[in-house]
Design an enzyme around this catalytic site. Structure first.
Site, PDB file in Angstrom:
ATOM      1  N   ASP A  97      32.624  92.117  46.271  1.00 48.88           N
ATOM      2  CA  ASP A  97      32.665  92.192  47.734  1.00 48.88           C
ATOM      3  C   ASP A  97      33.536  91.108  48.365  1.00 48.88           C
ATOM      4  O   ASP A  97      33.787  90.066  47.755  1.00 48.88           O
ATOM      5  CB  ASP A  97      31.252  92.007  48.302  1.00 48.88           C
ATOM      6  CG  ASP A  97      30.358  93.201  48.052  1.00 48.88           C
ATOM      7  OD1 ASP A  97      30.764  94.109  47.300  1.00 48.88           O
ATOM      8  OD2 ASP A  97      29.243  93.213  48.605  1.00 48.88           O
ATOM      9  N   ASP A  98      33.903  91.375  49.608  1.00 51.03           N
ATOM     10  CA  ASP A  98      34.479  90.383  50.538  1.00 51.03           C
ATOM     11  C   ASP A  98      35.956  90.057  50.310  1.00 51.03           C
ATOM     12  O   ASP A  98      36.525  89.245  51.020  1.00 51.03           O
ATOM     13  CB  ASP A  98      33.689  89.060  50.551  1.00 51.03           C
ATOM     14  CG  ASP A  98      32.226  89.241  50.919  1.00 51.03           C
ATOM     15  OD1 ASP A  98      31.867  90.353  51.337  1.00 51.03           O
ATOM     16  OD2 ASP A  98      31.458  88.287  50.789  1.00 51.03           O
ATOM     17  N   HIS A 147      34.008  97.542  53.302  1.00 51.34           N
ATOM     18  CA  HIS A 147      32.968  96.519  53.538  1.00 51.34           C
ATOM     19  C   HIS A 147      33.062  95.977  54.968  1.00 51.34           C
ATOM     20  O   HIS A 147      32.686  94.843  55.216  1.00 51.34           O
ATOM     21  CB  HIS A 147      33.123  95.400  52.500  1.00 51.34           C
ATOM     22  CG  HIS A 147      31.949  94.455  52.394  1.00 51.34           C
ATOM     23  ND1 HIS A 147      30.639  94.863  52.475  1.00 51.34           N
ATOM     24  CD2 HIS A 147      31.887  93.110  52.197  1.00 51.34           C
ATOM     25  CE1 HIS A 147      29.844  93.822  52.339  1.00 51.34           C
ATOM     26  NE2 HIS A 147      30.566  92.744  52.187  1.00 51.34           N
ATOM     27  N   HIS A 151      33.031  91.565  58.518  1.00 51.07           N
ATOM     28  CA  HIS A 151      31.740  91.154  57.985  1.00 51.07           C
ATOM     29  C   HIS A 151      30.680  90.783  59.021  1.00 51.07           C
ATOM     30  O   HIS A 151      29.867  89.876  58.792  1.00 51.07           O
ATOM     31  CB  HIS A 151      31.919  89.985  56.999  1.00 51.07           C
ATOM     32  CG  HIS A 151      30.965  90.033  55.846  1.00 51.07           C
ATOM     33  ND1 HIS A 151      29.661  89.605  55.947  1.00 51.07           N
ATOM     34  CD2 HIS A 151      31.105  90.474  54.573  1.00 51.07           C
ATOM     35  CE1 HIS A 151      29.054  89.763  54.778  1.00 51.07           C
ATOM     36  NE2 HIS A 151      29.917  90.296  53.925  1.00 51.07           N
ATOM     37  N   HIS A 240      31.107  88.854  43.883  1.00 53.09           N
ATOM     38  CA  HIS A 240      32.050  88.563  44.966  1.00 53.09           C
ATOM     39  C   HIS A 240      33.408  88.111  44.439  1.00 53.09           C
ATOM     40  O   HIS A 240      33.486  87.268  43.546  1.00 53.09           O
ATOM     41  CB  HIS A 240      31.462  87.493  45.896  1.00 53.09           C
ATOM     42  CG  HIS A 240      30.226  87.972  46.593  1.00 53.09           C
ATOM     43  ND1 HIS A 240      28.989  87.931  45.989  1.00 53.09           N
ATOM     44  CD2 HIS A 240      30.051  88.543  47.805  1.00 53.09           C
ATOM     45  CE1 HIS A 240      28.083  88.458  46.804  1.00 53.09           C
ATOM     46  NE2 HIS A 240      28.705  88.835  47.925  1.00 53.09           N
TER      47      HIS A 240
END
Ligand code: NI
Length: 282
Positions: A97-98, A147, A151, A240
């Site tokens: 993620d991210d 995603h 955020h 991540h």
């Protein structure tokens, strides 16, 4: 009779790869044009920095007047929120993620070295800065999910969620020629409202059943141990590649992959794990 989903999957991959060669040419041209525009902006606004410019206009879709058409969308079926796959196959989905960020290329190198597939839930604001890495992910057989743009907590649904998801899908579509079928809510924070927003945009929400908490700065051995302890058929692991340097997560991968392989597990994309977009029964 059902078509074997493997062949629908590879057809799907081939189509994406064909689309990518066209996109490479278009992005080259776009790069030239963006470069020219950036040059112009630099002259006009000498104080603007790259990161400020990115934060300043999150609404990429409106700015570029791009709307995803129906044919770009998946048709999500079944439950709109998935934490794992229900399968007899010994398969696991490693998700990241991210990103994309500094850690993404080393993470891809590691996955490729072990011939493992992964799924990258990208942030739109990062993806727009590095479309080439999204293209590499797809060419290497990995999957890209949405995603959000920047955020925030999207669990209230509504317009913020719709824009954050749509803008990111547009950036992904521009990079790889196809909008994503899956989205991961920031912080894993979900709700029926957010499920409805994602569904309207042709995406399932995908969280996880294994969280090795790599974001806490845990050591590679601790990260690997948590994954090895929790791994089951159909598990989805959250890790991540953005937000930190990712070195510890990257260092945990060889142990995770080799130990689980010895137990008979294969590493597949979320798309494959959940058997998304199967050909309809005849
Ligand atoms: Ni996240």
């Amino acid at each position: 009779m059902r078509f074997p989903s493997l062949s629908s999957q590879s057809l799907h991959v081939r189509r994406r790869q064909a689309a990518l060669s066209c996109i490479a040419a278009v992005s080259l041209l776009a790069g030239v044009l963006t470069g020219a525009a950036a040059q112009e902006r630099k002259t006009a606004e000498p104080l603007a920095t790259t990161s400020a410019a990115v934060v300043a206009h999150p609404n990429q879709a409106k700015r570029q007047r791009i709307v995803l058409s129906r044919k770009d969308r998946c048709v999500p079926r079944g439950r709109m929120l998935r934490l794992k796959g229900y399968t007899r196959r010994k398969v696991i989905a490693l998700t990241f993620d991210d990103g994309p960020g500094q850690a993404t290329r080393p993470m891809l190198d590691a996955l490729n070295r072990f011939r493992a597939k992964g799924t990258f839930f990208v942030l739109g604001r990062n993806a727009q800065l590095d479309p080439a890495i999204l293209q590499r992910m797809v060419l290497d057989g990995h999957e890209i999910g949405n995603h959000s743009w920047s955020h925030p907590d999207l669990s209230k649904g509504g317009r913020l969620a719709a824009e954050q998801l749509a803008d990111t899908s547009v950036v992904i579509k521009q990079a790889i020629g196809e909008a994503p079928c899956i989205a991961r809510p920031p912080f894993g924070a979900t709700s029926p409202q957010l499920e409805a927003v994602a569904k309207a945009q042709g995406m399932l929400l995908v969280n996880w059943d294994i969280d090795p908490k790599d974001w806490t700065g845990a050591d590679p051995d601790a990260i690997a141990a948590r994954v090895l302890e929790g791994a089951k058929r159909g598990s989805i692991v959250v890790m991540h590649d953005g937000g930190a340097d990712g070195a510890k997560t990257r260092a945990a991968l060889p142990k995770i992959i080799s130990k689980l392989r010895r137990r008979g597990f294969e590493f597949v994309t979320v798309h494959d794990l959940l058997r998304l977009r199967e050909a309809p029964p005849e």
